[in-house]
Design a protein around this motif. Structure first.
Motif, PDB file in Angstrom:
ATOM      1  N   ASP A 178      10.981  14.730   4.852  1.00  0.00           N
ATOM      2  CA  ASP A 178       9.861  15.402   4.201  1.00  0.00           C
ATOM      3  C   ASP A 178       9.124  16.299   5.191  1.00  0.00           C
ATOM      4  O   ASP A 178       8.947  17.500   4.977  1.00  0.00           O
ATOM      5  CB  ASP A 178       8.922  14.334   3.625  1.00  0.00           C
ATOM      6  N   ARG A 179       8.718  15.736   6.321  1.00  0.00           N
ATOM      7  CA  ARG A 179       7.948  16.498   7.299  1.00  0.00           C
ATOM      8  C   ARG A 179       8.782  17.608   7.931  1.00  0.00           C
ATOM      9  O   ARG A 179       8.274  18.717   8.163  1.00  0.00           O
ATOM     10  CB  ARG A 179       7.399  15.564   8.381  1.00  0.00           C
ATOM     11  N   MET A 180      10.019  17.314   8.240  1.00  0.00           N
ATOM     12  CA  MET A 180      10.847  18.348   8.858  1.00  0.00           C
ATOM     13  C   MET A 180      10.992  19.553   7.949  1.00  0.00           C
ATOM     14  O   MET A 180      10.895  20.702   8.388  1.00  0.00           O
ATOM     15  CB  MET A 180      12.211  17.776   9.246  1.00  0.00           C
ATOM     16  N   ASP A 181      11.201  19.304   6.656  1.00  0.00           N
ATOM     17  CA  ASP A 181      11.364  20.449   5.758  1.00  0.00           C
ATOM     18  C   ASP A 181      10.050  21.192   5.555  1.00  0.00           C
ATOM     19  O   ASP A 181      10.013  22.423   5.633  1.00  0.00           O
ATOM     20  CB  ASP A 181      11.915  20.022   4.403  1.00  0.00           C
ATOM     21  N   TYR A 182       8.952  20.464   5.287  1.00  0.00           N
ATOM     22  CA  TYR A 182       7.740  21.217   4.965  1.00  0.00           C
ATOM     23  C   TYR A 182       7.190  21.988   6.154  1.00  0.00           C
ATOM     24  O   TYR A 182       6.594  23.059   5.975  1.00  0.00           O
ATOM     25  CB  TYR A 182       6.693  20.363   4.258  1.00  0.00           C
ATOM     26  N   LEU A 183       7.384  21.503   7.369  1.00  0.00           N
ATOM     27  CA  LEU A 183       6.924  22.282   8.520  1.00  0.00           C
ATOM     28  C   LEU A 183       7.688  23.590   8.646  1.00  0.00           C
ATOM     29  O   LEU A 183       7.097  24.666   8.817  1.00  0.00           O
ATOM     30  CB  LEU A 183       7.063  21.460   9.799  1.00  0.00           C
ATOM     31  N   LEU A 184       9.000  23.522   8.566  1.00  0.00           N
ATOM     32  CA  LEU A 184       9.811  24.736   8.670  1.00  0.00           C
ATOM     33  C   LEU A 184       9.548  25.677   7.499  1.00  0.00           C
ATOM     34  O   LEU A 184       9.412  26.895   7.674  1.00  0.00           O
ATOM     35  CB  LEU A 184      11.295  24.367   8.722  1.00  0.00           C
ATOM     36  N   GLY A 191       4.282  32.908   7.310  1.00  0.00           N
ATOM     37  CA  GLY A 191       4.471  33.944   8.311  1.00  0.00           C
ATOM     38  C   GLY A 191       4.011  33.538   9.687  1.00  0.00           C
ATOM     39  O   GLY A 191       3.866  34.379  10.577  1.00  0.00           O
ATOM     40  N   THR A 192       3.791  32.236   9.889  1.00  0.00           N
ATOM     41  CA  THR A 192       3.367  31.739  11.201  1.00  0.00           C
ATOM     42  C   THR A 192       4.570  31.192  11.959  1.00  0.00           C
ATOM     43  O   THR A 192       5.636  30.991  11.397  1.00  0.00           O
ATOM     44  CB  THR A 192       2.311  30.634  11.053  1.00  0.00           C
ATOM     45  N   LYS A 193       4.395  30.930  13.230  1.00  0.00           N
ATOM     46  CA  LYS A 193       5.475  30.401  14.062  1.00  0.00           C
ATOM     47  C   LYS A 193       5.183  28.989  14.554  1.00  0.00           C
ATOM     48  O   LYS A 193       6.016  28.379  15.212  1.00  0.00           O
ATOM     49  CB  LYS A 193       5.697  31.316  15.283  1.00  0.00           C
ATOM     50  N   TYR A 194       3.998  28.483  14.218  1.00  0.00           N
ATOM     51  CA  TYR A 194       3.579  27.193  14.772  1.00  0.00           C
ATOM     52  C   TYR A 194       4.515  26.058  14.372  1.00  0.00           C
ATOM     53  O   TYR A 194       4.723  25.127  15.135  1.00  0.00           O
ATOM     54  CB  TYR A 194       2.159  26.841  14.309  1.00  0.00           C
ATOM     55  N   ASP A 198      13.454  22.875  16.757  1.00  0.00           N
ATOM     56  CA  ASP A 198      14.922  22.857  16.770  1.00  0.00           C
ATOM     57  C   ASP A 198      15.441  21.687  15.939  1.00  0.00           C
ATOM     58  O   ASP A 198      15.759  20.626  16.468  1.00  0.00           O
ATOM     59  CB  ASP A 198      15.423  22.765  18.215  1.00  0.00           C
ATOM     60  N   ILE A 199      15.527  21.882  14.631  1.00  0.00           N
ATOM     61  CA  ILE A 199      15.946  20.796  13.753  1.00  0.00           C
ATOM     62  C   ILE A 199      17.397  20.391  14.003  1.00  0.00           C
ATOM     63  O   ILE A 199      17.751  19.211  13.916  1.00  0.00           O
ATOM     64  CB  ILE A 199      15.732  21.169  12.261  1.00  0.00           C
ATOM     65  N   ASP A 200      18.259  21.345  14.351  1.00  0.00           N
ATOM     66  CA  ASP A 200      19.663  21.020  14.599  1.00  0.00           C
ATOM     67  C   ASP A 200      19.804  20.035  15.763  1.00  0.00           C
ATOM     68  O   ASP A 200      20.591  19.082  15.699  1.00  0.00           O
ATOM     69  CB  ASP A 200      20.466  22.289  14.893  1.00  0.00           C
ATOM     70  N   ARG A 201      19.021  20.260  16.803  1.00  0.00           N
ATOM     71  CA  ARG A 201      19.064  19.364  17.952  1.00  0.00           C
ATOM     72  C   ARG A 201      18.549  17.973  17.578  1.00  0.00           C
ATOM     73  O   ARG A 201      19.123  16.956  17.975  1.00  0.00           O
ATOM     74  CB  ARG A 201      18.222  19.945  19.083  1.00  0.00           C
ATOM     75  N   ILE A 202      17.485  17.924  16.802  1.00  0.00           N
ATOM     76  CA  ILE A 202      16.930  16.637  16.385  1.00  0.00           C
ATOM     77  C   ILE A 202      17.940  15.851  15.560  1.00  0.00           C
ATOM     78  O   ILE A 202      18.160  14.653  15.783  1.00  0.00           O
ATOM     79  CB  ILE A 202      15.623  16.841  15.603  1.00  0.00           C
ATOM     80  N   ASP A 225       8.672  18.934  20.798  1.00  0.00           N
ATOM     81  CA  ASP A 225       8.313  20.226  20.223  1.00  0.00           C
ATOM     82  C   ASP A 225       7.942  20.085  18.754  1.00  0.00           C
ATOM     83  O   ASP A 225       7.001  20.729  18.271  1.00  0.00           O
ATOM     84  CB  ASP A 225       9.476  21.202  20.396  1.00  0.00           C
ATOM     85  N   TYR A 226       8.660  19.222  18.041  1.00  0.00           N
ATOM     86  CA  TYR A 226       8.358  18.962  16.629  1.00  0.00           C
ATOM     87  C   TYR A 226       6.942  18.399  16.468  1.00  0.00           C
ATOM     88  O   TYR A 226       6.173  18.850  15.615  1.00  0.00           O
ATOM     89  CB  TYR A 226       9.393  17.992  16.054  1.00  0.00           C
ATOM     90  N   VAL A 227       6.582  17.412  17.278  1.00  0.00           N
ATOM     91  CA  VAL A 227       5.259  16.788  17.181  1.00  0.00           C
ATOM     92  C   VAL A 227       4.165  17.817  17.474  1.00  0.00           C
ATOM     93  O   VAL A 227       3.158  17.895  16.764  1.00  0.00           O
ATOM     94  CB  VAL A 227       5.152  15.577  18.134  1.00  0.00           C
ATOM     95  N   VAL A 228       4.352  18.615  18.505  1.00  0.00           N
ATOM     96  CA  VAL A 228       3.360  19.633  18.852  1.00  0.00           C
ATOM     97  C   VAL A 228       3.287  20.701  17.763  1.00  0.00           C
ATOM     98  O   VAL A 228       2.194  21.184  17.420  1.00  0.00           O
ATOM     99  CB  VAL A 228       3.681  20.249  20.223  1.00  0.00           C
TER     100      VAL A 228
END
Length: 451
Positions: A178-184, A191-194, A198-202, A225-228
């Motif tokens: 859930d979190r991985m998808d909604y953040l990306l 239009g933000t980059k925050y 790297d989901i593939d690496r995770i 990086d995901y947490v930040v």
């Protein structure tokens, strides 16, 4: 059997994952239910598009995105971590379908405007999700075709009571599908980059264990990086003061409509209409009535209410439709003593403080380790070291350690923007001068892509 694989894989084109791969008949049939198609009419970020104009993506897109991440994880687990003996703590192949169904359906119970709806009408989207899954719905019929107990299994994953912690953590934890998808997805459409990470690496470093899910130490920096990224998205996007000002307008105009409805005679209630009538009555809302309500329904009525004879409902509706959000200042030790006087100023200026002011709090805990004695303990993010031992994320990352357990919050006082143009009497002159200075300083320090 509906649980069989499709003869030909179906794909949905997606801006985040490129393709959503649908390989199971039951997943395709769930997507085609009326309850799931309703998610196309629920915006993922509520009214955030009033600030980030590209943020008009739906709960539908997010739900199929969460499913796709779950599909990739289960495929990875089956290839590299498939259980060989009953007690080895590895992935059980028969957990695949319940994981995919839970990922797909985890948001099926969201109401119109998402969390704003819950705040005003006291609903719980997770409880409603379980009710849709187990009740008299098309979704229940599809799930029950797999096995009679399959709907209850999926509902128990949503409730976090399912007996396999690996499945529960994939759907609901501090690093879940859930979190991985909604953040990306939210980063892309705002239009933000925050929110990028790297989901593939995770996914490549994710491992099943006896206690749930862990990560290979090689993926530590990607998880960090995901947490930040999540921390920054909350501060820069989800806590945005202008979108919250629009939410306050929405909450207050719906509150006013409900109060007018309850105070009206039988022949004066037509302004609400048949779809919203069950919601505005004091009787519990059943699932059939709940599922008829979406963003489009509310927007239709709000467009009508801008011409309502009640001046407050009409004005709030106009402000909402024409994007005239309430202004705000941060509430802190310096501004808090001003608020009582500011409420009076709003009244002197001719505004009803019940509808034109608000104290709004936004808060989030970006990351914490497992604390068994708190009301809602969190499943911490663990790493497997080369020697097989486990370490918690903040023990390895000074960056995450710096934000662990620290709540991010933003408290604001909202008021009509027109207040900035009034001339207060002598009684409030000093207060208003100080008030204006804080508004000026606040505008310089608050991230604000659109004023």
């Amino acid at each position: 059997m509906l649980k069989d694989k499709l003869l030909n894989e179906k794909v949905l084109r997606d801006p985040i994952h490129n393709f959503i791969h649908i390989q199971d008949r039951v997943i395709l049939d769930l997507i085609n239910t009326s309850e799931f198609q309703r998610l196309r009419r629920i915006q993922q970020l509520g009214i955030t598009s009033a600030v980030f104009h590209g943020a008009e993506h739906s709960r539908f897109g997010h739900s199929v995105g969460a499913y796709e991440i779950a599909r990739r994880i289960t495929e990875h687990f089956e290839q590299y971590y498939l259980s060989q003996t009953p007690d080895d703590g590895l992935w059980q192949k028969d957990e695949r379908l319940v994981t995919l169904a839970a990922a797909l359906l985890h948001d099926i119970g969201h109401g119109a405007f998402s969390h704003t709806f819950e705040h005003l009408f006291g609903t719980d989207h997770e409880a409603i999700t379980r009710e849709i899954i187990t009740g008299d719905t098309e979704i229940h019929t599809v799930l029950a075709s797999v096995a009679p107990d399959f709907p209850n299994k999926v509902a128990s994953v949503i409730a976090k009571t399912y007996d396999n912690p690996q499945v529960v953590q994939l759907i609901s934890s501090q690093l879940d599908v859930d979190r991985m998808d909604y953040l990306l997805r939210d980063a892309y459409f705002t239009g933000t980059k925050y929110g990028e990470f790297d989901i593939d690496r995770i996914l490549r470093t994710m491992k099943p264990t006896k206690n749930g899910i862990a990560f290979d130490i090689a993926g530590m920096h990607a998880v960090e990086d995901y947490v930040v990224s999540r921390y920054q998205m909350y501060l820069q996007v989800y806590f945005h003061p202008v979108s919250r000002g629009m939410e306050v307008l929405l909450e207050h105009l719906l509150q006013r409509a409900r109060e007018l409805y309850r105070a009206s005679g039988t022949h004066e209630k037509d302004f609400v209409g048949p779809l919203l009538t069950p919601l505005f009555n004091d009787t519990p809302l059943n699932i059939e009535d709940y599922l008829q309500i979406d963003d489009h329904v509310f927007m239709t009525y709000i467009a009508m209410w801008r011409h309502h004879p009640d001046p407050i409902l009409s004005d709030l509706s106009q402000r909402f439709l024409d994007r005239r959000p309430l202004k705000s200042i941060i509430i802190n030790d310096e501004t808090a003593p001003l608020l009582e006087d500011l409420d009076q100023l709003v009244g002197i200026a001719g505004y009803n403080a019940n509808y034109y002011t608000a104290r709004n709090d936004a808060f989030d805990l970006p990351y914490d380790d497992y604390k068994p004695n708190v009301a809602k303990p969190r499943t911490q993010i663990d790493f497997v070291l080369d020697d097989g031992s486990h370490r918690e994320l903040s023990e390895l990352s000074p960056l995450v350690a710096a934000i662990k357990g620290k709540v991010s919050f933003d408290k604001r006082f909202y008021f009509p923007k027109e207040m900035l143009n009034i001339e207060p009497d002598e009684l409030f002159a000093d207060t208003f001068k100080t008030f204006r200075s804080y508004i000026h300083n606040n505008s310089l320090t608050t991230p604000n892509p659109e004023s």
